[in-house]
Design an enzyme around this catalytic site. Structure first.
Site, mmCIF file in Angstrom:
data_model
loop_
_atom_site.group_PDB
_atom_site.id
_atom_site.type_symbol
_atom_site.label_atom_id
_atom_site.label_comp_id
_atom_site.label_asym_id
_atom_site.label_seq_id
_atom_site.Cartn_x
_atom_site.Cartn_y
_atom_site.Cartn_z
ATOM 1 N N HIS A 202 0.794 -1.230 0.000
ATOM 2 C CA HIS A 202 0.000 0.000 0.000
ATOM 3 C C HIS A 202 0.827 1.281 0.000
ATOM 4 O O HIS A 202 0.275 2.370 -0.017
ATOM 5 C CB HIS A 202 -0.978 0.035 1.186
ATOM 6 C CG HIS A 202 -0.313 0.327 2.502
ATOM 7 N ND1 HIS A 202 0.292 -0.639 3.257
ATOM 8 C CD2 HIS A 202 -0.164 1.476 3.195
ATOM 9 C CE1 HIS A 202 0.782 -0.094 4.357
ATOM 10 N NE2 HIS A 202 0.533 1.197 4.354
HETATM 11 C C1 UD1 Z 1 -2.454 5.623 5.489
HETATM 12 C C2 UD1 Z 1 -1.251 6.238 6.176
HETATM 13 C C3 UD1 Z 1 -0.114 5.230 6.193
HETATM 14 C C4 UD1 Z 1 -0.541 3.902 6.768
HETATM 15 C C5 UD1 Z 1 -1.803 3.415 6.102
HETATM 16 C C6 UD1 Z 1 -2.318 2.202 6.790
HETATM 17 C C7 UD1 Z 1 -0.928 8.656 5.918
HETATM 18 C C8 UD1 Z 1 -0.208 9.699 5.197
HETATM 19 N N1 UD1 Z 1 -0.781 7.423 5.457
HETATM 20 O O1 UD1 Z 1 -2.093 5.372 4.148
HETATM 21 O O2 UD1 Z 1 0.956 5.740 6.987
HETATM 22 O O3 UD1 Z 1 0.489 2.971 6.601
HETATM 23 O O4 UD1 Z 1 -2.812 4.430 6.157
HETATM 24 O O5 UD1 Z 1 -3.217 1.480 6.008
HETATM 25 O O6 UD1 Z 1 -1.610 8.927 6.883
HETATM 26 N N2 UD1 Z 1 -9.286 4.423 0.800
HETATM 27 C C9 UD1 Z 1 -10.501 3.826 0.633
HETATM 28 N N3 UD1 Z 1 -11.184 3.451 1.755
HETATM 29 C C10 UD1 Z 1 -10.731 3.644 3.005
HETATM 30 C C11 UD1 Z 1 -9.486 4.278 3.162
HETATM 31 C C12 UD1 Z 1 -8.759 4.655 2.053
HETATM 32 O O7 UD1 Z 1 -10.968 3.618 -0.490
HETATM 33 O O8 UD1 Z 1 -11.403 3.271 3.981
HETATM 34 C C13 UD1 Z 1 -8.494 4.782 -0.408
HETATM 35 C C14 UD1 Z 1 -8.785 6.174 -0.953
HETATM 36 O O9 UD1 Z 1 -8.705 6.101 -2.346
HETATM 37 C C15 UD1 Z 1 -7.620 6.983 -0.419
HETATM 38 C C16 UD1 Z 1 -6.505 5.964 -0.420
HETATM 39 O O10 UD1 Z 1 -7.114 4.727 -0.081
HETATM 40 O O11 UD1 Z 1 -7.330 8.086 -1.219
HETATM 41 C C17 UD1 Z 1 -5.397 6.275 0.560
HETATM 42 O O12 UD1 Z 1 -5.909 6.440 1.878
HETATM 43 P P1 UD1 Z 1 -5.105 7.349 2.930
HETATM 44 O O13 UD1 Z 1 -5.691 7.196 4.263
HETATM 45 O O14 UD1 Z 1 -4.939 8.735 2.398
HETATM 46 O O15 UD1 Z 1 -3.662 6.737 2.897
HETATM 47 P P2 UD1 Z 1 -3.199 5.217 3.053
HETATM 48 O O16 UD1 Z 1 -2.496 4.836 1.804
HETATM 49 O O17 UD1 Z 1 -4.334 4.394 3.510
HETATM 50 N N1 UDP Z 2 -4.149 -5.961 8.433
HETATM 51 C C1 UDP Z 2 -5.430 -6.506 8.517
HETATM 52 N N2 UDP Z 2 -6.037 -6.907 7.362
HETATM 53 C C2 UDP Z 2 -5.444 -6.787 6.138
HETATM 54 C C3 UDP Z 2 -4.132 -6.229 6.078
HETATM 55 C C4 UDP Z 2 -3.521 -5.808 7.248
HETATM 56 O O1 UDP Z 2 -5.983 -6.635 9.604
HETATM 57 O O2 UDP Z 2 -6.063 -7.157 5.142
HETATM 58 C C5 UDP Z 2 -3.496 -5.511 9.673
HETATM 59 C C6 UDP Z 2 -2.146 -6.126 9.916
HETATM 60 O O3 UDP Z 2 -2.280 -7.370 10.559
HETATM 61 C C7 UDP Z 2 -1.469 -5.080 10.782
HETATM 62 C C8 UDP Z 2 -2.040 -3.778 10.271
HETATM 63 O O4 UDP Z 2 -3.229 -4.133 9.555
HETATM 64 O O5 UDP Z 2 -1.835 -5.243 12.135
HETATM 65 C C9 UDP Z 2 -1.067 -3.093 9.362
HETATM 66 O O6 UDP Z 2 -1.691 -2.013 8.761
HETATM 67 P P1 UDP Z 2 -1.216 -1.405 7.369
HETATM 68 O O7 UDP Z 2 -0.389 -2.400 6.633
HETATM 69 O O8 UDP Z 2 -2.434 -0.879 6.717
HETATM 70 O O9 UDP Z 2 -0.377 -0.140 7.818
HETATM 71 P P2 UDP Z 2 1.120 0.090 8.350
HETATM 72 O O10 UDP Z 2 1.385 -0.839 9.450
HETATM 73 O O11 UDP Z 2 2.038 -0.050 7.181
HETATM 74 O O12 UDP Z 2 1.082 1.523 8.794
#
Ligand code: UD1
Ligand code: UDP
Length: 353
Positions: A202
């Site tokens: 991601h």
């Molecule tokens: C965010 C965090 C990242 C973390 C990740 C965990 C920031 C800058 N980034 O990244 O550090 O590792 O969460 O998963 O805060 N979207 C959906 N549905 C949702 C959420 C997101 O469709 O419920 C899609 C949208 O298109 C959105 C994109 O995902 O634009 C990115 O979501 P965003 O929360 O901005 O950043 P993450 O990549 O999820």
């Molecule tokens: N996770 C989950 N379901 C998924 C993928 C990840 O429950 O389909 C959990 C995973 O076990 C971990 C957390 O989400 O506890 C990690 O989150 P993510 O990878 O979104 O973010 P990051 O840790 O990189 O910030």
């Protein structure tokens, strides 16, 4: 004492579950969800599965550019802080929700406690690196998970208020592992123990450039090994946008799975391919090697101890690495504390506040 907890993204729900449980034995807690993540399987699903108390506030901020998302959070968090007047604001990790919480609270002179403080990738192109640096600078309590994190803070001149309590994700992992039926999860996904790869992707550096994302998917296909890939909505949306499809039957894209399903998959995977911070660590908790689809990591002890291999975006390296025997025997020494981080955090707050 009233603690106001700010969460917003998937890993923060998982981190706050054990801490909230512990906080509520001693203090009043108010939970504020920024709404950064909002799909059921990225948000509410974790509250239901992990029995996290329903948020007192959900700001519904949703997705946006960094500036707009953080700015909207700031405006709304400030209103809640002014109304609730908490004694302490608790923030987790390194997302935009973390940054907005730290800024809003410190401008109102409210003390901030940062859980998972002190981590650095030394890559300022990562939005998380900016968020972490600011959050640490503004925090009165820095609860760090590793000795490396202590050193990072000392190097930046921060020594007061630093507590190495271990990793709250380890608390969560242990608590949930003992409560789940791994066989049921494997049956649901039709997988055999140690006969599949688990992949998650991601990070913007792997998803936002169509050529990189295409190459990554193609590299997974060329492994010719059963691969389960719970797909983050960011990645799913960008694959749709760039019209990138998976052709090989061996690579199975599934919707994001629940936390307990995820740790069951981690425990039974032959190897884990990931760019996630949390999943790298969980691979280690599960005794499984991680191949990290990044050029650097905040969790350097995993690499130093041979639990994780960094390959950056050189995805061609995957098949060579996977054909080697990269399984390791778990050592008795834990790199992330003793699974009691939440209790230690609350104990520090009880004595220091
Ligand atoms: C965010 C965090 C990242 C973390 C990740 C965990 C920031 C800058 N980034 O990244 O550090 O590792 O969460 O998963 O805060 N979207 C959906 N549905 C949702 C959420 C997101 O469709 O419920 C899609 C949208 O298109 C959105 C994109 O995902 O634009 C990115 O979501 P965003 O929360 O901005 O950043 P993450 O990549 O999820
Ligand atoms: N996770 C989950 N379901 C998924 C993928 C990840 O429950 O389909 C959990 C995973 O076990 C971990 C957390 O989400 O506890 C990690 O989150 P993510 O990878 O979104 O973010 P990051 O840790 O990189 O910030």
């Amino acid at each position: 004492m009233t603690i106001l907890t700010i969460v917003g993204a998937r890993p923060q729900f998982i981190k706050c579950a054990p801490v909230s449980r512990e906080i509520r034995k001693h203090f009043k807690e108010v939970i504020l969800h920024t709404g950064q993540h909002y799909d059921y399987n990225m948000s509410q699903g974790f509250f239901d599965e992990l029995a996290i108390p329903e948020p007192d506030y959900n700001l519904g901020i949703g997705s946006n550019t960094h500036g707009a998302q953080t700015g909207l959070m700031l405006i709304e968090i400030e209103k809640v802080l002014l109304r609730e007047k908490p004694d302490l604001v608790l923030i987790y990790g390194d997302t935009n929700s973390t940054l907005a919480g730290a800024l809003a609270a410190s401008k109102l002179h409210l003390p901030v406690a940062h859980i998972e403080a002190g981590l650095r990738s030394f890559n300022r192109k990562m939005p998380e690196e900016i968020n972490r640096i600011v959050a640490d600078k503004l925090s009165r309590f820095m609860f760090v998970p590793t000795q490396t994190a202590v050193r990072n803070l000392v190097r930046e001149g921060q020594t007061d208020g630093v507590y190495n309590v271990g990793d709250v994700m380890f608390d969560s992992f242990l608590f949930n592992l003992s409560r789940l039926d791994q066989t049921k999860v494997l049956k649901k996904f039709q997988l055999q123990p140690k006969e599949f790869i688990l992949a998650t992707v991601h990070r913007p550096q792997n998803t936002d450039n169509p050529n990189v994302l295409k190459e990554l998917i193609s590299a997974l296909e060329h492994l010719h090994e059963p691969t389960i890939f719970p797909i983050h909505p960011r990645t799913r949306n960008l694959m749709e946008k760039y019209n990138i499809q998976v052709h090989a039957d061996s690579v199975r894209l599934v919707e994001p799975v629940s936390y307990q399903e995820m740790i069951a998959l981690e425990k039974n995977a032959r190897v884990i391919l990931t760019d996630s911070g949390g999943v790298q660590k969980e691979a280690y908790f599960a005794g499984v090697t991680a191949i990290v689809l990044r050029g650097e990591t905040e969790w350097v002890e995993l690499v130093e101890n041979g639990w994780a291999f960094l390959i950056g975006d050189d995805f061609q390296k995957l098949s060579g690495l996977l054909s080697r025997r990269i399984e390791k025997k778990p050592s008795s020494k834990s790199l992330f504390g003793d699974g009691q981080a939440s209790r230690k955090i609350v104990s520090v707050l009880s004595t220091e506040m």
